[in-house]
Design a protein around this motif. Structure first.
Motif, PDB file in Angstrom:
ATOM      1  N   SER A  12      75.507 -10.519  42.187  1.00 52.12           N
ATOM      2  CA  SER A  12      74.256 -10.149  42.849  1.00 52.12           C
ATOM      3  C   SER A  12      73.034 -10.734  42.168  1.00 52.12           C
ATOM      4  N   ALA A  13      73.203 -11.305  40.954  1.00 51.44           N
ATOM      5  CA  ALA A  13      72.079 -11.934  40.256  1.00 51.44           C
ATOM      6  C   ALA A  13      71.970 -13.425  40.566  1.00 51.44           C
ATOM      7  N   GLY A  14      72.816 -13.935  41.457  1.00 48.23           N
ATOM      8  CA  GLY A  14      72.756 -15.340  41.830  1.00 48.23           C
ATOM      9  C   GLY A  14      73.616 -16.258  40.993  1.00 48.23           C
ATOM     10  N   TYR A  15      74.485 -15.691  40.147  1.00 45.76           N
ATOM     11  CA  TYR A  15      75.387 -16.500  39.320  1.00 45.76           C
ATOM     12  C   TYR A  15      76.593 -16.900  40.171  1.00 45.76           C
TER      13      TYR A  15
ATOM     14  N   GLN B 263      86.819 -15.610  26.051  1.00 45.58           N
ATOM     15  CA  GLN B 263      87.296 -14.235  25.965  1.00 45.58           C
ATOM     16  C   GLN B 263      86.145 -13.339  25.523  1.00 45.58           C
ATOM     17  N   ALA B 264      86.055 -12.156  26.115  1.00 46.20           N
ATOM     18  CA  ALA B 264      84.938 -11.248  25.860  1.00 46.20           C
ATOM     19  C   ALA B 264      85.361 -10.115  24.931  1.00 46.20           C
ATOM     20  N   GLU B 265      84.437  -9.719  24.047  1.00 44.25           N
ATOM     21  CA  GLU B 265      84.686  -8.610  23.124  1.00 44.25           C
ATOM     22  C   GLU B 265      83.372  -7.872  22.860  1.00 44.25           C
ATOM     23  N   LEU B 266      83.456  -6.543  22.828  1.00 41.74           N
ATOM     24  CA  LEU B 266      82.287  -5.720  22.547  1.00 41.74           C
ATOM     25  C   LEU B 266      82.178  -5.518  21.048  1.00 41.74           C
TER      26      LEU B 266
ATOM     27  N   ASP C 269      71.925  -1.621  25.947  1.00 41.06           N
ATOM     28  CA  ASP C 269      72.377  -2.522  27.004  1.00 41.06           C
ATOM     29  C   ASP C 269      73.713  -3.101  26.557  1.00 41.06           C
ATOM     30  N   PRO C 270      74.810  -2.715  27.196  1.00 38.76           N
ATOM     31  CA  PRO C 270      76.121  -3.188  26.730  1.00 38.76           C
ATOM     32  C   PRO C 270      76.258  -4.699  26.730  1.00 38.76           C
ATOM     33  N   GLU C 271      75.560  -5.367  27.629  1.00 39.83           N
ATOM     34  CA  GLU C 271      75.663  -6.825  27.697  1.00 39.83           C
ATOM     35  C   GLU C 271      75.219  -7.479  26.391  1.00 39.83           C
ATOM     36  N   VAL C 272      74.247  -6.859  25.701  1.00 45.02           N
ATOM     37  CA  VAL C 272      73.739  -7.415  24.443  1.00 45.02           C
ATOM     38  C   VAL C 272      74.817  -7.423  23.364  1.00 45.02           C
ATOM     39  N   PHE C 273      75.752  -6.465  23.421  1.00 45.57           N
ATOM     40  CA  PHE C 273      76.765  -6.310  22.380  1.00 45.57           C
ATOM     41  C   PHE C 273      78.042  -7.097  22.685  1.00 45.57           C
ATOM     42  N   ILE C 274      78.082  -7.805  23.800  1.00 44.03           N
ATOM     43  CA  ILE C 274      79.289  -8.547  24.178  1.00 44.03           C
ATOM     44  C   ILE C 274      79.153  -9.999  23.751  1.00 44.03           C
ATOM     45  N   ARG C 275      80.135 -10.486  23.049  1.00 41.97           N
ATOM     46  CA  ARG C 275      80.182 -11.906  22.681  1.00 41.97           C
ATOM     47  C   ARG C 275      81.437 -12.517  23.295  1.00 41.97           C
ATOM     48  N   THR C 276      81.428 -13.803  23.477  1.00 43.38           N
ATOM     49  CA  THR C 276      82.603 -14.511  23.964  1.00 43.38           C
ATOM     50  C   THR C 276      83.031 -15.540  22.925  1.00 43.38           C
TER      51      THR C 276
ATOM     52  N   ARG D 198      78.832 -13.387  34.235  1.00 45.19           N
ATOM     53  CA  ARG D 198      77.419 -13.700  34.429  1.00 45.19           C
ATOM     54  C   ARG D 198      77.060 -14.830  33.488  1.00 45.19           C
ATOM     55  N   SER D 199      75.797 -15.243  33.470  1.00 46.71           N
ATOM     56  CA  SER D 199      75.430 -16.416  32.679  1.00 46.71           C
ATOM     57  C   SER D 199      75.719 -16.233  31.197  1.00 46.71           C
ATOM     58  N   SER D 200      75.560 -15.013  30.667  1.00 40.49           N
ATOM     59  CA  SER D 200      75.826 -14.767  29.246  1.00 40.49           C
ATOM     60  C   SER D 200      77.291 -14.476  28.961  1.00 40.49           C
ATOM     61  N   ILE D 201      78.070 -14.178  30.005  1.00 40.43           N
ATOM     62  CA  ILE D 201      79.501 -13.858  29.853  1.00 40.43           C
ATOM     63  C   ILE D 201      80.259 -14.632  30.920  1.00 40.43           C
ATOM     64  N   PRO D 202      80.573 -15.912  30.686  1.00 39.98           N
ATOM     65  CA  PRO D 202      81.236 -16.726  31.713  1.00 39.98           C
ATOM     66  C   PRO D 202      82.637 -16.209  32.028  1.00 39.98           C
ATOM     67  N   PRO D 203      83.227 -16.645  33.134  1.00 43.55           N
ATOM     68  CA  PRO D 203      84.614 -16.275  33.443  1.00 43.55           C
ATOM     69  C   PRO D 203      85.564 -16.730  32.334  1.00 43.55           C
ATOM     70  N   GLU D 204      86.564 -15.917  32.078  1.00 46.27           N
ATOM     71  CA  GLU D 204      87.617 -16.307  31.136  1.00 46.27           C
ATOM     72  C   GLU D 204      88.548 -17.313  31.824  1.00 46.27           C
TER      73      GLU D 204
END
Length: 688
Positions: A397-400, A488-491, A504-511, A450-456
């Motif tokens: 929904s954000a246009g990604y 791969q994503a991890e909190l 904001d959980p997105e801030v704590f997620i790294r790939t 999303r842009s900060s968390i691309p598809p695995e």
């Protein structure tokens, strides 16, 4: 598309070479064999010969096989059977999810008649949310997938309801020490089949005195699940089927060290309608479905209450067309799916201590659409070549927006010595599951790409062999795998972060990127008085978190695994069973120093996953008695099953925690051990 064109050219060439060969027939599509309900009339395992070979790392589990096997915690369960395979590990008694060949638990796809279930696990290493009596077969597809594999990176478990209408009413009821269940199959007029299965627990009522003791920490837990299937068969070529499924689990952990109660509740729900049509030259299945998962993690302290709910729901439509004949040697499989997801990311509501943090987050509504096709060419010398392509379009929904192009090809050779397969493929996954638990608890939540968390994505190489040794009646299988992972994503961080007003959980997620590699070998005997298997495996997983570290051990590394199980049937009434499991200790990130400054606890950590818990191993033993009563026309079958879980009382460390007394300035490291030692399991089942 070039890959499909090459396969089509190979099909035409193969037809030209073998057009004059006598006895060549078109291979029509078939569904995995689904035993009718009347198969429960016999509890004795009887086999007339070896089954057809398939990829050695795959399994097909029938209702009969599962219901007559060892019952841990009083229930038969497909996921417990899969968890005993080599190369498969879990996060211990407290965790959930299967880690298969180094994949994350969220990479594994679970489906009921083609519809995904997002979190089919229970706390404490118990049985899954799938009621075994409701499903005719369970297919476990490990690492070799065609283009029909949906957007997941790992293994696939398909739970199939009954395909045909049985001749008469049948069912089963089970009473165990933790839960009771019932499954009924009601045929009507030879065209309708109504199946109903339900289960309810009474752990708190029977074991509350043991699980929660005055003045100490303890757990309370209860759950229930329900399945309903109605199928209509107007003629031999058509079937319309309705599926309903739901579960509800609630757990409370009382921690006296922190004067805090932790509560987790979670639910799955599924509604689907499908139509299967068998044409002369192909089979078509089209379905509509709604499926979802929601959870709520709460903390209750004397002056502070925190709630962190999340959810994922999917509305979708899909279709599959199997066995489309292209030539005498070539068939095609094609399909489509369209999914509209609604995600509620973990949001926090906190109150108390003069704090009020309502933290509502906007819902996310990603959409993914996919079309795929596979062509299989069968050559005269026992060689098969299957090639396909999956095209998926994803937009949130954000246009990604992202397009995933995933080609896959499998070459197989079936010879007198066995079946050998080589697979190459690319896989993509758009939905990530992350959480602070690190052991796959139900508090983990789903987040869309999303842009900060691309598809695995992953690039897979699989080598697979399966063979049959006729003398002793043994099946031998082996697989070697290598996988390259991207994104791969991890909190990261600690749970205390969620009480920040701007959490904001997105801030704590790294790939991160990484890879996994390993091998598994299994020897299995499936008929005769003595049946069983032994399997060994070794696998490694490496991730590259960035920063000062290069490649480090991944938290899903399977290490060395050994699994052995045996069942001996003395006669038509008595049998004995044993299961042994060994696995290298689970990786974790150690705390190198911990101190208190101004009433705040400060921690310094070592390299990610640089430490290992002690090795995990356990022996379960059991026995069963079967008997028959009632009239010959419809006899009643009885099964009494007894088991001892962790028979030699191994204290397996599950995780490391710390007991902190700020008032006294005391910090103490504490190992949390297995929930079960010398744990008895008793159940009674009646089949009617």
């Amino acid at each position: 598309m070039p890959l499909l064109c090459c396969i089509l050219l190979a099909a035409i060439h193969a037809q030209a070479r073998t057009a004059s060969s006598p006895g060549t027939e078109t291979v029509e599509p078939t569904e995995p064999s689904a035993p009718a309900a009347t198969e429960l009339d016999s509890l004795e395992v009887v086999a007339t010969g070896p089954r057809p070979l398939r990829e050695g790392a795959s399994l097909e589990l029938s209702r009969r096989k599962l219901l007559t096997g060892m019952r841990l915690f009083g229930e038969a369960d497909a996921l417990k059977t899969i968890a005993r395979q080599s190369g498969v590990v879990t996060a211990g008694d407290y965790g959930s999810g299967l880690i298969i060949d180094g994949n994350l638990p969220s990479h594994v796809l679970y489906r009921i008649d083609g519809v995904p279930v997002y979190f089919p696990y229970r706390f404490g290493g118990l049985f899954s949310t799938f009621n075994t009596g409701h499903f005719s077969t369970v297919d476990f597809e490990r690492g070799i997938h065609g283009a029909s594999m949906p957007a997941r990176l790992g293994a696939k478990l398909d739970f199939h309801t009954d395909r045909d209408v049985p001749a008469q009413f049948s069912g089963s009821a089970n009473v165990g020490m933790m839960a009771s269940s019932i499954s009924l199959m009601v045929p009507v007029a030879g065209k309708w089949l109504f199946s109903l299965s339900g289960r309810i627990s009474y752990i708190n009522e029977l074991y509350g005195w043991l699980l929660v003791k005055k003045g100490s920490s303890g757990v309370m837990y209860d759950f229930g699940d329900l399945n309903f299937t109605a199928s209509y068969h107007p003629d031999d070529a058509n079937r319309i089927r309705l599926n309903l499924f739901g579960n509800s689990d609630r757990m409370t952990y009382e921690d006296v060290h922190y004067a805090m109660d932790t509560r987790i509740s979670w639910r799955n729900g599924l509604l689907s309608l499908d139509w299967q049509h068998d044409a002369q030259r192909f089979r078509a299945v089209n379905r509509l479905y709604l499926t979802g998962f929601d959870n709520n993690l709460t903390f209750a302290m004397p002056q502070l209450n925190i709630s962190a709910p999340s959810s994922l729901s999917t509305a979708g439509v899909s279709g599959q067309f199997d066995g489309i004949s292209l030539s005498r040697q070539a068939t095609m499989e094609a399909g489509y799916e369209l999914n509209y997801h609604t995600l509620r990311l973990q949001e926090v509501n906190a109150s108390g201590l003069h704090v009020s943090i309502p933290n509502p987050r906007p819902r996310s509504h990603p959409l993914d659409a996919r079309a795929y096709g596979d062509v299989t060419v069968r050559f005269a010398n026992g060689m098969d070549l299957r090639g396909g392509l999956s095209l998926a379009l994803y937009a949130n929904s954000a246009g990604y927006v992202r397009l995933a192009v995933d080609p896959r090809v499998t070459w197989s050779l079936e010879a007198p010595l066995g079946r050998f397969s080589v697979h190459l493929g690319r896989y993509t996954q758009f939905l990530h599951q992350v959480g602070f638990s690190q052991i796959g608890l139900a508090s983990d939540f789903w987040i869309d790409s999303r842009s900060s968390i691309p598809p695995e994505s992953s690039y897979n190489l699989e080598l697979d062999y399966s063979g049959y040794i006729p003398g002793p009646g043994l099946y031998f299988s082996a697989n070697i795998y290598g996988r390259r992972y991207l994104h791969q994503a991890e909190l990261m961080g600690e749970f205390i972060s969620i009480i920040d007003s701007d959490y904001d959980p997105e801030v704590f997620i790294r790939t991160y990127n990484g890879y996994a590699a390993g091998a598994n070998i299994t020897l299995r005997r499936e008929f005769g008085k003595l049946t069983g298997s032994i399997g060994v495996g070794y696998g490694l997983a490496r991730n590259r978190p960035g920063g000062e570290y290069g490649y480090v051990r991944g938290r899903t590394e399977p290490g060395f695994t050994l699994s052995a199980e045996a069942q001996y049937r003395f006669d038509s009434h008595w049998s004995a069973s044993a299961n042994f499991r060994f696995a290298t200790g689970r990786p974790y990130t150690p705390v190198t120093s911990l101190y208190i400054v101004g009433g705040n606890v400060m921690k310094n950590f070592g390299a990610p996953n640089s430490a290992l818990l002690p090795d995990w191993h356990r022996l379960d033993i059991g026995g069963s008695w079967t008997g028959v009563s009632g009239p010959r026309s419809h006899p009643l079958r009885h099964l009494v099953s007894l088991a001892l879980i962790n028979a030699y009382g191994r204290r397996n460390p599950e995780f490391i925690t710390y007991v902190i007394n700020i008032g006294q300035g005391v910090v103490r490291m504490k190992s949390v051990f297995s929930l079960y030692r010398f744990f008895p399991s008793l159940s009674y089942t009646i089949f009617f």
